[in-house]
Design a protein around this motif. Structure first.
Motif, PDB file in Angstrom:
ATOM      1  N   ILE A  81       0.821  -1.022   0.257  1.00  0.00           N
ATOM      2  CA  ILE A  81       0.306  -0.079   0.172  1.00  0.00           C
ATOM      3  C   ILE A  81       0.676   1.215   0.500  1.00  0.00           C
ATOM      4  O   ILE A  81       1.002   2.298  -0.847  1.00  0.00           O
ATOM      5  CB  ILE A  81      -1.023   0.123   1.396  1.00  0.00           C
ATOM      6  N   ALA A  82       1.480   1.805   0.694  1.00  0.00           N
ATOM      7  CA  ALA A  82       2.453   2.323   0.976  1.00  0.00           C
ATOM      8  C   ALA A  82       3.266   2.462  -0.961  1.00  0.00           C
ATOM      9  O   ALA A  82       3.439   3.866  -1.198  1.00  0.00           O
ATOM     10  CB  ALA A  82       4.027   2.156   1.868  1.00  0.00           C
ATOM     11  N   GLN A  83       4.508   1.575  -1.474  1.00  0.00           N
ATOM     12  CA  GLN A  83       4.311   1.759  -2.821  1.00  0.00           C
ATOM     13  C   GLN A  83       3.376   2.300  -3.524  1.00  0.00           C
ATOM     14  O   GLN A  83       3.931   3.457  -4.329  1.00  0.00           O
ATOM     15  CB  GLN A  83       4.782   0.507  -2.919  1.00  0.00           C
ATOM     16  N   ALA A  84       2.241   1.853  -3.383  1.00  0.00           N
ATOM     17  CA  ALA A  84       1.300   1.904  -4.232  1.00  0.00           C
ATOM     18  C   ALA A  84       0.605   3.740  -4.099  1.00  0.00           C
ATOM     19  O   ALA A  84       0.416   4.423  -4.922  1.00  0.00           O
ATOM     20  CB  ALA A  84      -0.244   0.845  -4.218  1.00  0.00           C
ATOM     21  N   THR A 123      -7.717   5.010   1.927  1.00  0.00           N
ATOM     22  CA  THR A 123      -8.381   4.930   3.287  1.00  0.00           C
ATOM     23  C   THR A 123      -8.215   3.312   4.208  1.00  0.00           C
ATOM     24  O   THR A 123      -8.196   3.769   5.064  1.00  0.00           O
ATOM     25  CB  THR A 123      -9.481   5.295   2.901  1.00  0.00           C
ATOM     26  N   GLU A 124      -8.126   2.576   3.669  1.00  0.00           N
ATOM     27  CA  GLU A 124      -8.656   1.423   4.138  1.00  0.00           C
ATOM     28  C   GLU A 124      -8.174   0.574   3.801  1.00  0.00           C
ATOM     29  O   GLU A 124      -8.384   0.237   1.674  1.00  0.00           O
ATOM     30  CB  GLU A 124      -9.734   0.699   4.991  1.00  0.00           C
ATOM     31  N   ALA A 125      -7.525  -0.951   3.697  1.00  0.00           N
ATOM     32  CA  ALA A 125      -7.490  -1.880   3.501  1.00  0.00           C
ATOM     33  C   ALA A 125      -7.835  -3.124   4.204  1.00  0.00           C
ATOM     34  O   ALA A 125      -7.725  -3.283   5.584  1.00  0.00           O
ATOM     35  CB  ALA A 125      -5.426  -2.299   3.065  1.00  0.00           C
ATOM     36  N   THR A 126      -8.074  -3.878   3.434  1.00  0.00           N
ATOM     37  CA  THR A 126      -8.537  -5.334   4.739  1.00  0.00           C
ATOM     38  C   THR A 126      -7.657  -7.031   3.795  1.00  0.00           C
ATOM     39  O   THR A 126      -7.994  -7.708   2.665  1.00  0.00           O
ATOM     40  CB  THR A 126     -10.465  -5.842   4.167  1.00  0.00           C
ATOM     41  N   VAL A 127      -7.490  -7.601   4.104  1.00  0.00           N
ATOM     42  CA  VAL A 127      -6.854  -8.801   4.526  1.00  0.00           C
ATOM     43  C   VAL A 127      -7.734  -9.696   4.850  1.00  0.00           C
ATOM     44  O   VAL A 127      -8.162 -10.125   6.420  1.00  0.00           O
ATOM     45  CB  VAL A 127      -5.627  -9.179   4.979  1.00  0.00           C
ATOM     46  N   ILE A 139      -8.093  -9.633  -0.682  1.00  0.00           N
ATOM     47  CA  ILE A 139      -7.198  -8.789  -0.447  1.00  0.00           C
ATOM     48  C   ILE A 139      -8.019  -7.297  -1.380  1.00  0.00           C
ATOM     49  O   ILE A 139      -8.513  -7.167  -1.911  1.00  0.00           O
ATOM     50  CB  ILE A 139      -5.776  -8.379  -0.472  1.00  0.00           C
ATOM     51  N   ALA A 140      -8.594  -6.320  -0.027  1.00  0.00           N
ATOM     52  CA  ALA A 140      -9.663  -5.284  -0.410  1.00  0.00           C
ATOM     53  C   ALA A 140      -8.864  -4.168  -0.359  1.00  0.00           C
ATOM     54  O   ALA A 140      -8.321  -3.450   0.862  1.00  0.00           O
ATOM     55  CB  ALA A 140     -11.214  -4.767  -0.417  1.00  0.00           C
ATOM     56  N   ALA A 141      -8.725  -2.780  -1.285  1.00  0.00           N
ATOM     57  CA  ALA A 141      -8.283  -1.916  -0.767  1.00  0.00           C
ATOM     58  C   ALA A 141      -9.339  -0.621  -0.985  1.00  0.00           C
ATOM     59  O   ALA A 141     -10.102  -0.865  -1.746  1.00  0.00           O
ATOM     60  CB  ALA A 141      -7.148  -1.521  -1.215  1.00  0.00           C
TER      61      ALA A 141
END
Length: 163
Positions: A27-30, A72-76, A129-131
């Motif tokens: 996520i940080a790289q994206a 704003t959010e990420a879910t595994v 995985i959802a972002a």
């Protein structure tokens, strides 16, 4: 220790901390790539010229701004279901027969022993995985700087009349 217990422990020791760490790094790289893209878009807008009414303007001076995005959010989510069975079967069959005739007797005995140990394993897994990404206005400082850079330079003041 039974094989079932050993396999259960291995399945339950999934590398969850590493999965979360890798998601955070991804996520940080994206996010960094999204920010670089927005800055490159701002540069392209500042360099793109449009002629309107005989005057040349860049897109920034016309009010266009690049779009910035933020996670704003990420879910595994990982689901694992498994079932294991271990059965042991032990069987004994005993048989006897007696036959007799005049003067002699025949006795026969048979023993049948069986032992079986059976294992059955069934496993199912699913992961996702959802972002969530939202658009944001450009940072206020960047927007102010882009507008300042894109404003036309003031016309030089006329020279004072010669005495």
């Amino acid at each position: 220790m039974s094989e079932t217990a050993s396999v259960s422990r291995q399945l339950l020791s999934a590398p969850l901390p590493q999965i979360i760490e890798r998601l955070g790094i991804a996520i940080a790289q994206a996010q960094s790539a999204l920010d670089r893209n927005s800055i490159e878009t701002a540069k392209a807008m500042a360099e793109a010229e449009v002629e309107l009414g005989g005057e040349t303007h860049n897109l920034i001076s016309l009010g266009f701004t690049p779009t910035f995005y933020s996670f704003t959010e990420a879910t595994v989510e990982a689901k694992l279901s498994f079932s294991m069975t271990e059965t042991t079967e032990f069987g004994i069959e005993v048989g006897a027969s007696v036959e007799g005739n005049v003067g002699f007797v025949v006795v026969a005995a048979s023993v049948n022993v069986s032992y079986a140990r059976k294992f059955s394993v069934s496993a199912e897994g699913m992961s996702s995985i959802a972002a969530r990404l939202v658009s944001l206005p450009p940072p206020e400082t960047l927007e102010t700087l882009l507008r300042k850079i894109s404003e036309p330079a003031p016309a030089p003041a006329p020279a004072p009349p010669a005495p």
